[in-house]
Design a protein around this motif. Structure first.
Motif, mmCIF file in Angstrom:
data_model
loop_
_atom_site.group_PDB
_atom_site.id
_atom_site.type_symbol
_atom_site.label_atom_id
_atom_site.label_comp_id
_atom_site.label_asym_id
_atom_site.label_seq_id
_atom_site.Cartn_x
_atom_site.Cartn_y
_atom_site.Cartn_z
ATOM 1 N N GLU A 62 -9.824 26.350 3.192
ATOM 2 C CA GLU A 62 -9.090 27.403 2.927
ATOM 3 C C GLU A 62 -8.537 27.508 1.806
ATOM 4 O OE1 GLU A 62 -9.100 29.913 5.327
ATOM 5 O OE2 GLU A 62 -10.118 28.599 6.864
ATOM 6 N N ALA A 63 -8.168 28.685 1.103
ATOM 7 C CA ALA A 63 -7.493 28.912 -0.265
ATOM 8 C C ALA A 63 -6.411 28.153 -0.341
ATOM 9 C CB ALA A 63 -7.092 30.253 -0.263
ATOM 10 N N GLY A 64 -6.316 27.332 -1.409
ATOM 11 C CA GLY A 64 -5.126 26.427 -1.535
ATOM 12 C C GLY A 64 -5.490 24.851 -1.244
ATOM 13 N N ASP A 65 -6.327 24.627 -0.445
ATOM 14 C CA ASP A 65 -6.799 23.252 0.193
ATOM 15 C C ASP A 65 -7.147 22.397 -1.198
ATOM 16 O OD1 ASP A 65 -6.168 23.991 2.678
ATOM 17 O OD2 ASP A 65 -8.379 24.178 3.244
ATOM 18 N N GLU A 66 -7.026 21.165 -0.767
ATOM 19 C CA GLU A 66 -7.540 20.026 -1.667
ATOM 20 C C GLU A 66 -8.865 19.347 -1.147
ATOM 21 O OE1 GLU A 66 -5.881 16.159 -4.037
ATOM 22 O OE2 GLU A 66 -4.729 17.077 -2.641
ATOM 23 N N ILE A 67 -9.443 19.204 -2.296
ATOM 24 C CA ILE A 67 -10.931 18.561 -2.064
ATOM 25 C C ILE A 67 -10.492 17.145 -2.021
ATOM 26 C CG2 ILE A 67 -13.484 18.073 -2.351
ATOM 27 C CD1 ILE A 67 -13.016 20.959 -3.428
ATOM 28 N N GLU A 68 -10.785 16.167 -0.854
ATOM 29 C CA GLU A 68 -10.363 14.835 -1.162
ATOM 30 C C GLU A 68 -11.364 13.902 -1.734
ATOM 31 O OE1 GLU A 68 -7.136 13.861 -0.152
ATOM 32 O OE2 GLU A 68 -6.614 15.613 0.756
ATOM 33 N N ASP A 69 -12.654 14.079 -1.430
ATOM 34 C CA ASP A 69 -13.650 13.319 -1.923
ATOM 35 C C ASP A 69 -14.109 13.748 -3.604
ATOM 36 O OD1 ASP A 69 -15.756 11.480 -2.167
ATOM 37 O OD2 ASP A 69 -16.919 12.575 -0.515
ATOM 38 N N THR A 70 -13.650 12.978 -4.209
ATOM 39 C CA THR A 70 -13.967 13.357 -5.769
ATOM 40 C C THR A 70 -14.608 11.982 -6.565
ATOM 41 O OG1 THR A 70 -11.766 12.621 -6.532
ATOM 42 C CG2 THR A 70 -12.072 14.968 -5.949
ATOM 43 N N GLN A 71 -15.391 12.415 -7.396
ATOM 44 C CA GLN A 71 -15.770 11.365 -8.213
ATOM 45 C C GLN A 71 -15.650 12.055 -9.879
ATOM 46 O OE1 GLN A 71 -19.920 10.131 -7.534
ATOM 47 N NE2 GLN A 71 -20.112 9.222 -9.733
ATOM 48 N N GLY A 72 -15.129 11.080 -10.395
ATOM 49 C CA GLY A 72 -14.648 11.587 -11.626
ATOM 50 C C GLY A 72 -15.968 11.369 -12.761
ATOM 51 N N ALA A 73 -15.685 11.625 -14.017
ATOM 52 C CA ALA A 73 -16.512 11.372 -15.206
ATOM 53 C C ALA A 73 -16.991 10.135 -15.336
ATOM 54 C CB ALA A 73 -16.065 12.208 -16.441
ATOM 55 N N VAL A 74 -18.289 9.849 -15.591
ATOM 56 C CA VAL A 74 -18.860 8.547 -16.017
ATOM 57 C C VAL A 74 -19.188 8.540 -17.554
ATOM 58 C CG1 VAL A 74 -20.650 6.665 -15.667
ATOM 59 C CG2 VAL A 74 -19.710 8.154 -13.787
ATOM 60 N N SER A 75 -18.471 7.651 -18.418
ATOM 61 C CA SER A 75 -18.290 7.602 -19.718
ATOM 62 C C SER A 75 -19.802 7.076 -19.989
ATOM 63 C CB SER A 75 -17.260 6.591 -20.264
ATOM 64 O OG SER A 75 -17.544 6.472 -21.721
ATOM 65 N N LEU A 76 -20.689 7.595 -20.856
ATOM 66 C CA LEU A 76 -21.971 7.040 -21.255
ATOM 67 C C LEU A 76 -21.623 5.968 -22.190
ATOM 68 C CD1 LEU A 76 -24.832 7.816 -20.508
ATOM 69 C CD2 LEU A 76 -24.747 9.337 -22.646
ATOM 70 N N ILE A 77 -20.755 5.832 -23.118
ATOM 71 C CA ILE A 77 -20.571 4.985 -23.742
ATOM 72 C C ILE A 77 -20.121 3.595 -23.324
ATOM 73 C CG2 ILE A 77 -18.947 4.241 -25.866
ATOM 74 C CD1 ILE A 77 -19.006 7.019 -26.839
ATOM 75 N N SER A 78 -19.362 3.613 -22.396
ATOM 76 C CA SER A 78 -18.918 2.648 -21.556
ATOM 77 C C SER A 78 -20.162 1.873 -20.687
ATOM 78 C CB SER A 78 -17.688 2.606 -20.374
ATOM 79 O OG SER A 78 -18.266 3.555 -19.437
#
Length: 148
Positions: A121-137
């Motif tokens: 619904e509007a305003g909900d939070e998506i719990e399952d997230t994966q951040g950016a992977v740094s190519l340099i690291s």
């Protein structure tokens, strides 16, 4: 007199071209679209390469944009606010991933819908997230031979 009429005609053509380009850019960026949407939030460990206005895509199709990014001072995570088109109903077990357009391309927010029968619904939070992977690291780990 003929030279003055030619200048006026050329000026009109240039003005029409500039106006057409402005309208095109407004539509291409979604700035001029009257499409409404609903807001969702997601919290990422790293949101590197994503800014306000970045595309939100589902199956490679733009369905929304990132409207705000802020640092949560309690969790030290990046909170992103996304706007998704009203006609796209996402299951409540949807995942969000920061993906790259390629080796030299920019990042975008990718939606991976789940299989739940219940929708966000509007305003909900998506719990399952994966951040950016740094190519340099990743390259540094490969070069150093680190197994971690």
């Amino acid at each position: 007199m003929a030279a003055q009429n030619t200048e006026i005609a050329v000026g009109g053509v240039v003005l029409a071209a500039a106006l057409g380009f402005g309208i095109y850019m407004g539509q291409a960026t979604g700035f001029a679209s009257g499409a409404s949407g609903y807001d969702l939030t997601a919290s990422f460990r790293s949101i590197e390469g994503v800014t306000v206005g970045t595309d939100v895509r589902l199956a490679g199709v733009k369905i929304g944009t990132v409207t705000d990014i802020s640092l949560n001072s309690h969790t030290f995570r990046a909170d992103a606010h996304l706007t998704v088109q009203d006609d796209i109903q996402l299951p409540d077990d949807t995942a969000v991933v920061i993906s790259s357009e390629g080796l030299l391309g920019g990042n975008f927010v990718e939606i991976l819908p789940g299989g739940s029968p219940f929708n966000l619904e509007a305003g909900d939070e998506i719990e399952d997230t994966q951040g950016a992977v740094s190519l340099i690291s990743l390259l540094l780990k490969f070069v150093s031979g680190s197994g971690e």
